[in-house]
Design a protein around this motif. Structure first.
Motif, PDB file in Angstrom:
ATOM      1  N   HIS A 221      -9.504  -7.371  -8.486  1.00 52.77           N
ATOM      2  CA  HIS A 221      -9.514  -7.106  -9.928  1.00 52.77           C
ATOM      3  C   HIS A 221      -8.240  -6.352 -10.285  1.00 52.77           C
ATOM      4  O   HIS A 221      -7.978  -5.268  -9.773  1.00 52.77           O
ATOM      5  N   HIS A 222      -7.441  -6.924 -11.157  1.00 56.25           N
ATOM      6  CA  HIS A 222      -6.155  -6.354 -11.516  1.00 56.25           C
ATOM      7  C   HIS A 222      -6.352  -5.227 -12.522  1.00 56.25           C
ATOM      8  O   HIS A 222      -6.568  -5.463 -13.704  1.00 56.25           O
ATOM      9  N   LYS A 223      -6.287  -3.959 -12.068  1.00 60.93           N
ATOM     10  CA  LYS A 223      -6.453  -2.803 -12.936  1.00 60.93           C
ATOM     11  C   LYS A 223      -5.094  -2.348 -13.454  1.00 60.93           C
ATOM     12  O   LYS A 223      -4.058  -2.593 -12.849  1.00 60.93           O
ATOM     13  N   ALA A 224      -5.111  -1.659 -14.601  1.00 61.58           N
ATOM     14  CA  ALA A 224      -3.879  -1.145 -15.185  1.00 61.58           C
ATOM     15  C   ALA A 224      -3.368   0.020 -14.343  1.00 61.58           C
ATOM     16  O   ALA A 224      -4.096   0.967 -14.056  1.00 61.58           O
ATOM     17  N   GLY A 225      -2.123  -0.072 -13.941  1.00 57.31           N
ATOM     18  CA  GLY A 225      -1.530   0.978 -13.123  1.00 57.31           C
ATOM     19  C   GLY A 225      -0.232   0.515 -12.502  1.00 57.31           C
ATOM     20  O   GLY A 225       0.386  -0.456 -12.953  1.00 57.31           O
ATOM     21  N   TRP A 226       0.176   1.231 -11.470  1.00 56.22           N
ATOM     22  CA  TRP A 226       1.400   0.910 -10.746  1.00 56.22           C
ATOM     23  C   TRP A 226       1.038   0.422  -9.342  1.00 56.22           C
ATOM     24  O   TRP A 226       0.260   1.060  -8.637  1.00 56.22           O
ATOM     25  N   TYR A 227       1.649  -0.697  -8.939  1.00 51.67           N
ATOM     26  CA  TYR A 227       1.355  -1.308  -7.639  1.00 51.67           C
ATOM     27  C   TYR A 227       2.591  -1.273  -6.752  1.00 51.67           C
ATOM     28  O   TYR A 227       3.725  -1.370  -7.230  1.00 51.67           O
ATOM     29  N   GLY A 228       2.343  -1.138  -5.447  1.00 48.47           N
ATOM     30  CA  GLY A 228       3.436  -1.191  -4.489  1.00 48.47           C
ATOM     31  C   GLY A 228       2.888  -1.310  -3.082  1.00 48.47           C
ATOM     32  O   GLY A 228       1.696  -1.083  -2.837  1.00 48.47           O
ATOM     33  N   PHE A 229       3.762  -1.651  -2.169  1.00 50.71           N
ATOM     34  CA  PHE A 229       3.340  -1.773  -0.775  1.00 50.71           C
ATOM     35  C   PHE A 229       3.375  -0.412  -0.106  1.00 50.71           C
ATOM     36  O   PHE A 229       4.300   0.392  -0.317  1.00 50.71           O
ATOM     37  N   GLU A 230       2.344  -0.130   0.673  1.00 55.56           N
ATOM     38  CA  GLU A 230       2.148   1.196   1.254  1.00 55.56           C
ATOM     39  C   GLU A 230       3.376   1.677   2.012  1.00 55.56           C
ATOM     40  O   GLU A 230       3.810   2.823   1.870  1.00 55.56           O
ATOM     41  N   LEU A 267      -2.851   9.842  -3.814  1.00 61.63           N
ATOM     42  CA  LEU A 267      -3.193   9.373  -5.153  1.00 61.63           C
ATOM     43  C   LEU A 267      -3.213   7.846  -5.224  1.00 61.63           C
ATOM     44  O   LEU A 267      -3.831   7.280  -6.126  1.00 61.63           O
ATOM     45  N   PHE A 268      -2.554   7.205  -4.298  1.00 59.46           N
ATOM     46  CA  PHE A 268      -2.476   5.745  -4.275  1.00 59.46           C
ATOM     47  C   PHE A 268      -3.688   5.192  -3.530  1.00 59.46           C
ATOM     48  O   PHE A 268      -3.923   5.519  -2.360  1.00 59.46           O
ATOM     49  N   GLN A 269      -4.461   4.363  -4.203  1.00 57.19           N
ATOM     50  CA  GLN A 269      -5.697   3.822  -3.649  1.00 57.19           C
ATOM     51  C   GLN A 269      -5.481   2.403  -3.121  1.00 57.19           C
ATOM     52  O   GLN A 269      -4.637   1.648  -3.633  1.00 57.19           O
ATOM     53  N   PRO A 270      -6.241   2.027  -2.075  1.00 60.98           N
ATOM     54  CA  PRO A 270      -6.116   0.660  -1.546  1.00 60.98           C
ATOM     55  C   PRO A 270      -6.605  -0.379  -2.541  1.00 60.98           C
ATOM     56  O   PRO A 270      -7.445  -0.100  -3.391  1.00 60.98           O
ATOM     57  N   VAL A 271      -6.053  -1.574  -2.433  1.00 64.54           N
ATOM     58  CA  VAL A 271      -6.437  -2.695  -3.294  1.00 64.54           C
ATOM     59  C   VAL A 271      -7.285  -3.661  -2.469  1.00 64.54           C
ATOM     60  O   VAL A 271      -6.870  -4.114  -1.404  1.00 64.54           O
ATOM     61  N   GLU A 272      -8.471  -3.956  -2.962  1.00 66.27           N
ATOM     62  CA  GLU A 272      -9.406  -4.815  -2.235  1.00 66.27           C
ATOM     63  C   GLU A 272      -8.770  -6.176  -1.926  1.00 66.27           C
ATOM     64  O   GLU A 272      -8.179  -6.829  -2.791  1.00 66.27           O
ATOM     65  N   GLY A 273      -8.862  -6.538  -0.679  1.00 67.65           N
ATOM     66  CA  GLY A 273      -8.334  -7.839  -0.261  1.00 67.65           C
ATOM     67  C   GLY A 273      -6.865  -7.834   0.062  1.00 67.65           C
ATOM     68  O   GLY A 273      -6.313  -8.864   0.475  1.00 67.65           O
ATOM     69  N   PRO A 275      -4.681  -5.270   2.238  1.00 67.01           N
ATOM     70  CA  PRO A 275      -4.593  -4.037   3.031  1.00 67.01           C
ATOM     71  C   PRO A 275      -3.235  -3.346   2.966  1.00 67.01           C
ATOM     72  O   PRO A 275      -3.157  -2.139   3.195  1.00 67.01           O
ATOM     73  N   ASP A 276      -2.186  -4.090   2.653  1.00 65.70           N
ATOM     74  CA  ASP A 276      -0.860  -3.477   2.598  1.00 65.70           C
ATOM     75  C   ASP A 276      -0.495  -2.961   1.208  1.00 65.70           C
ATOM     76  O   ASP A 276       0.553  -2.341   1.033  1.00 65.70           O
ATOM     77  N   LEU A 277      -1.350  -3.230   0.229  1.00 65.15           N
ATOM     78  CA  LEU A 277      -1.027  -2.912  -1.158  1.00 65.15           C
ATOM     79  C   LEU A 277      -1.753  -1.641  -1.600  1.00 65.15           C
ATOM     80  O   LEU A 277      -2.888  -1.397  -1.232  1.00 65.15           O
ATOM     81  N   LYS A 278      -1.046  -0.822  -2.399  1.00 62.48           N
ATOM     82  CA  LYS A 278      -1.622   0.417  -2.942  1.00 62.48           C
ATOM     83  C   LYS A 278      -1.421   0.435  -4.454  1.00 62.48           C
ATOM     84  O   LYS A 278      -0.476  -0.161  -4.993  1.00 62.48           O
ATOM     85  N   MET A 279      -2.300   1.171  -5.126  1.00 65.76           N
ATOM     86  CA  MET A 279      -2.223   1.245  -6.583  1.00 65.76           C
ATOM     87  C   MET A 279      -2.519   2.669  -7.051  1.00 65.76           C
ATOM     88  O   MET A 279      -3.398   3.341  -6.509  1.00 65.76           O
ATOM     89  N   ILE A 280      -1.773   3.143  -8.057  1.00 63.48           N
ATOM     90  CA  ILE A 280      -2.054   4.415  -8.711  1.00 63.48           C
ATOM     91  C   ILE A 280      -2.336   4.122 -10.178  1.00 63.48           C
ATOM     92  O   ILE A 280      -1.606   3.369 -10.830  1.00 63.48           O
ATOM     93  N   SER A 281      -3.413   4.689 -10.695  1.00 66.19           N
ATOM     94  CA  SER A 281      -3.803   4.419 -12.076  1.00 66.19           C
ATOM     95  C   SER A 281      -2.796   5.024 -13.048  1.00 66.19           C
ATOM     96  O   SER A 281      -2.057   5.952 -12.715  1.00 66.19           O
ATOM     97  N   LYS A 282      -2.798   4.506 -14.272  1.00 66.13           N
ATOM     98  CA  LYS A 282      -1.897   5.038 -15.302  1.00 66.13           C
ATOM     99  C   LYS A 282      -2.168   6.516 -15.559  1.00 66.13           C
ATOM    100  O   LYS A 282      -1.243   7.306 -15.777  1.00 66.13           O
ATOM    101  N   GLN A 283      -3.437   6.897 -15.543  1.00 66.87           N
ATOM    102  CA  GLN A 283      -3.796   8.287 -15.813  1.00 66.87           C
ATOM    103  C   GLN A 283      -3.225   9.224 -14.759  1.00 66.87           C
ATOM    104  O   GLN A 283      -2.598  10.232 -15.090  1.00 66.87           O
ATOM    105  N   LEU A 284      -3.428   8.892 -13.475  1.00 67.27           N
ATOM    106  CA  LEU A 284      -2.912   9.751 -12.402  1.00 67.27           C
ATOM    107  C   LEU A 284      -1.392   9.745 -12.375  1.00 67.27           C
ATOM    108  O   LEU A 284      -0.764  10.761 -12.059  1.00 67.27           O
TER     109      LEU A 284
END
Length: 305
Positions: A221-230, A267-273, A275-284
């Motif tokens: 599920h594509h949530k609003a935030g910033w994405y990057g590889f761990e 603060l960067f949370q794993p993205v389901e499916g 394993p190498d991708l991390k995401m931080i929400s806009k709020q954080l």
């Protein structure tokens, strides 16, 4: 025809011109040896035993003389802030008790509010047929004065006098602090700035990274935030200026820097499916991590009317 003139430039210029002088004079005073009786505060000069220094007050009162009655002629009303301690003789008793010889000028901080019209006064004055408002700087024993020249009806004039009776005519506000007792700034992990730095290096993206595949086909599920590889987040965050992690100039404690780096990457949370991708929400991503909150200096004296 209605005319409203508001003149504060002269007082503002005088305040600005004396601000640096006041700060210098304050630096010469020994606030640790201050005498405070509740209404009067006296601070002597450093290394002085002659009782010389400056005095401040908490018990200001309106001082004024009402203009003579009569409608539709130009009148002048001058209202001043004067310490009750001077009017009652309490200052004289205070100085005699401690053998003090204070300067008659009151040193004030640059951001002091002196005899500025209240909102309720301004709302009343715009209904007058003619009005001119100005302020005057201090002249012993007056701290400041508000001068109102006006023409209006007896009914509106009575409302003006009521503002004097209820002490709602003008504002006086300042806080006095020892220049050597400075506030302690807060210490933060500058998360918004760090995210911006990583985005500029293309380590983080607000769009779903193309190299991560199609989110819709992977079940994520594509949530609003910033994405990057761990790996990239960890590596490039470790290369950033330690100042972004709350360190001042000088040597940096590497173990403490690692702890703060860990707080950031957590603060960067794993993205389901993915394993190498991390995401931080806009709020954080928009909030600093508070390591220690700022501690304001405690004013020696606060006055607010």
């Amino acid at each position: 025809m209605f005319r409203f003139i508001c003149i504060f430039a002269s007082a503002a210029l005088l305040t600005a011109a004396s601000a640096h002088a006041s700060q210098y004079q304050l630096s010469l005073l020994d606030f640790d040896a201050a005498i405070d009786n509740g209404d009067i505060v006296f601070a002597p000069y450093k290394n002085s035993t002659r009782g010389t220094g400056y005095v401040w007050f908490r018990d200001y009162e309106y001082d004024y003389v009402l203009p003579a009655p009569g409608a539709y002629r130009t009148k002048t009303l001058t209202v001043s802030f004067v310490p009750q301690s001077i009017l009652s003789g309490a200052l004289k008793a205070f100085t005699e008790a401690y053998n003090l010889r204070p300067n008659r000028k009151v040193l004030l901080p640059e951001n002091a509010t002196l005899c500025q019209p209240t909102e309720v006064l301004q709302q009343l004055l715009v209904t007058f047929e003619y009005v001119s408002v100005s302020t005057r700087p201090q002249g012993y024993p007056k701290l400041c004065s508000l001068v109102i020249r006006y023409q209006t009806t007896a009914e509106k004039e009575e409302k003006l006098f009521q503002l004097i009776d209820t002490k709602r005519l003008m504002h006086l506000k300042f806080a006095l602090s020892d220049p050597e007792s400075q506030s302690v700034p807060g210490v933060y992990i500058e998360v918004p700035s760090i995210v911006q730095h990583l985005a500029e290096r293309k380590v983080l993206e607000q769009q779903w990274p193309l190299s991560a595949g199609d989110a819709s086909t992977t079940g994520s599920h594509h949530k609003a935030g910033w994405y990057g590889f761990e790996r990239g987040i960890h590596f490039y965050a470790a290369q950033l200026d330690p100042a972004l992690f709350g360190f001042a100039e000088g040597p940096v404690d590497s173990s403490l820097l690692f702890q703060r780096w860990s707080q950031l990457v957590d603060l960067f949370q794993p993205v389901e499916g993915h394993p190498d991708l991390k995401m931080i929400s806009k709020q954080l991503a928009a909030e600093k991590i508070v390591l220690s909150a700022p501690v304001p200096s405690t004013p020696l004296l606060e006055v607010s009317y």
